[in-house]
Design an enzyme around this catalytic site. Structure first.
Site, mmCIF file in Angstrom:
data_model
loop_
_atom_site.group_PDB
_atom_site.id
_atom_site.type_symbol
_atom_site.label_atom_id
_atom_site.label_comp_id
_atom_site.label_asym_id
_atom_site.label_seq_id
_atom_site.Cartn_x
_atom_site.Cartn_y
_atom_site.Cartn_z
ATOM 1 N N GLN A 87 0.847 -1.200 0.000
ATOM 2 C CA GLN A 87 0.000 0.000 0.000
ATOM 3 C C GLN A 87 0.880 1.246 0.000
ATOM 4 O O GLN A 87 1.669 1.451 0.917
ATOM 5 C CB GLN A 87 -0.916 0.007 1.236
ATOM 6 C CG GLN A 87 -1.829 1.227 1.306
ATOM 7 C CD GLN A 87 -2.671 1.237 2.575
ATOM 8 O OE1 GLN A 87 -2.611 0.315 3.366
ATOM 9 N NE2 GLN A 87 -3.439 2.294 2.755
ATOM 10 N N GLU A 105 3.396 6.383 8.172
ATOM 11 C CA GLU A 105 4.724 6.488 8.803
ATOM 12 C C GLU A 105 5.323 5.120 9.131
ATOM 13 O O GLU A 105 6.534 4.925 9.032
ATOM 14 C CB GLU A 105 4.674 7.348 10.074
ATOM 15 C CG GLU A 105 6.066 7.530 10.674
ATOM 16 C CD GLU A 105 6.166 8.663 11.666
ATOM 17 O OE1 GLU A 105 7.204 8.746 12.345
ATOM 18 O OE2 GLU A 105 5.216 9.457 11.774
ATOM 19 N N GLU A 138 -7.061 9.468 9.412
ATOM 20 C CA GLU A 138 -6.411 8.239 8.935
ATOM 21 C C GLU A 138 -5.983 7.359 10.103
ATOM 22 O O GLU A 138 -6.110 6.140 10.065
ATOM 23 C CB GLU A 138 -5.196 8.608 8.068
ATOM 24 C CG GLU A 138 -4.661 7.474 7.229
ATOM 25 C CD GLU A 138 -3.467 6.784 7.852
ATOM 26 O OE1 GLU A 138 -3.080 5.722 7.342
ATOM 27 O OE2 GLU A 138 -2.938 7.295 8.855
#
Length: 309
Positions: A87, A105, A138
């Protein structure tokens, strides 16, 4: 900021991360003046995947996630070595060959460990407000986010994204009671929050402990919970029992000493401040003492640092 702008911002947040990214895509299209993009990017970088050098990416200062499990991060790194990035991450452009993370991250950090030189990424245009909203939403949607990180994200959406508490549940797709349960966790002492973050206790344990007003008692319950591996039901029973005991003791102390309640409150605040069980004693002549115990040289040095000595 005008009312119409506020309405537009809240509406975008309510539609979720995808809507914000679409808004960013629209903004970039409006700003495009025909300049040629760098060769590694397609003509429409918002809808395509681009290889971005890891050295050209800086971390997101608005990242609400503060704790990454070391073992999980290493496992992801090993997987990336074999399978690559499944992804893509999402970044925003800061300048020529310079980008900043919006989301992903863990994938970014794991890719660095895996020795990758570049990483697939979606490139967006976003201002600081959009960056914060995107990062918060997110992260909230991730199943492996710990309860404290979720609570902090909710709090930041309230305080930094101009949301009212009654709107927050709708924005993140949660019942208002659920949101409130998370927000209440931020009232817990730091030691309890850390234990929850590190999975030493569950959210059920924390919800029971937060019902106790006395900070010293909260820390005692935390210690018993961890040492005796107490279930949530047993902690709830312990909270009821100890709370009743404290009420009786405080009433007796106040009967003997007119300043008893203030002493108890002071002792509770000092215990929280120093992270250790502080004892405060006072007699009817308003004389007394404060004892700050320590268990090791390191603990003593920690207390001295708090005292700025």
């Amino acid at each position: 900021m005008s009312a119409s702008k506020n309405t537009k911002k809240r509406s975008a947040l309510g539609r979720g991360l995808g809507a914000l990214l679409e808004d960013s895509s629209s903004n970039e299209s409006q700003k495009r003046t025909g300049n040629t993009l760098p060769s590694q990017e397609s003509a429409n970088p918002n809808n395509s995947i681009n290889e971005v050098p890891l050295t050209a990416i800086e971390v997101n200062p608005f990242q609400p996630r503060t704790h990454f499990d070391e073992e999980s991060l290493q496992e992801l790194s090993e997987s990336i070595k074999v399978q690559g990035i499944i992804q893509p991450i999402t970044v925003r452009r800061l300048g020529k060959d310079k980008y900043q993370l919006i989301s992903g991250e863990r994938r970014y950090q794991a890719s660095k460990r895996a020795g990758l030189e570049s990483i697939p990424a979606y490139i967006r245009t976003a201002d600081d407000q959009q960056m914060l909203e995107m990062a918060l939403i997110e992260n909230i949607q991730r199943e492996n986010l710990n309860a404290i990180e979720v609570a902090l994200s909710y709090q930041r959406l309230l305080s930094e994204c101009d949301l009212k508490q009654e709107e927050l549940g709708d924005r993140v797709g949660k019942k208002r009671a659920t949101v409130n349960n998370y927000l209440r966790l931020l009232k817990l002492p730091p030691d309890v929050q850390v234990a929850l973050r590190d999975n030493k206790i569950s959210m059920g344990h924390a919800r029971a402990i937060v019902n106790v007003e006395n900070i010293e008692l909260q820390l005692d319950i935390l210690k018993k919970t961890i040492e005796q591996d107490l279930s949530v039901r047993k902690v709830e029973a312990l909270v009821r029992s100890l709370s009743e005991k404290v009420v009786k003791e405080e009433a007796e102390t106040e009967r003997k000493n007119p300043f008893g309640r203030e002493i108890v409150q002071l002792q509770s605040r000092l215990t929280s401040h120093f992270g250790t069980k502080v004892m405060v004693k006072s007699n009817d002549k308003n004389k007394g003492e404060i004892k700050i115990p320590f268990v090791s040289t390191d603990d003593l040095n920690r207390i001295l640092e708090i005292l700025d000595m």
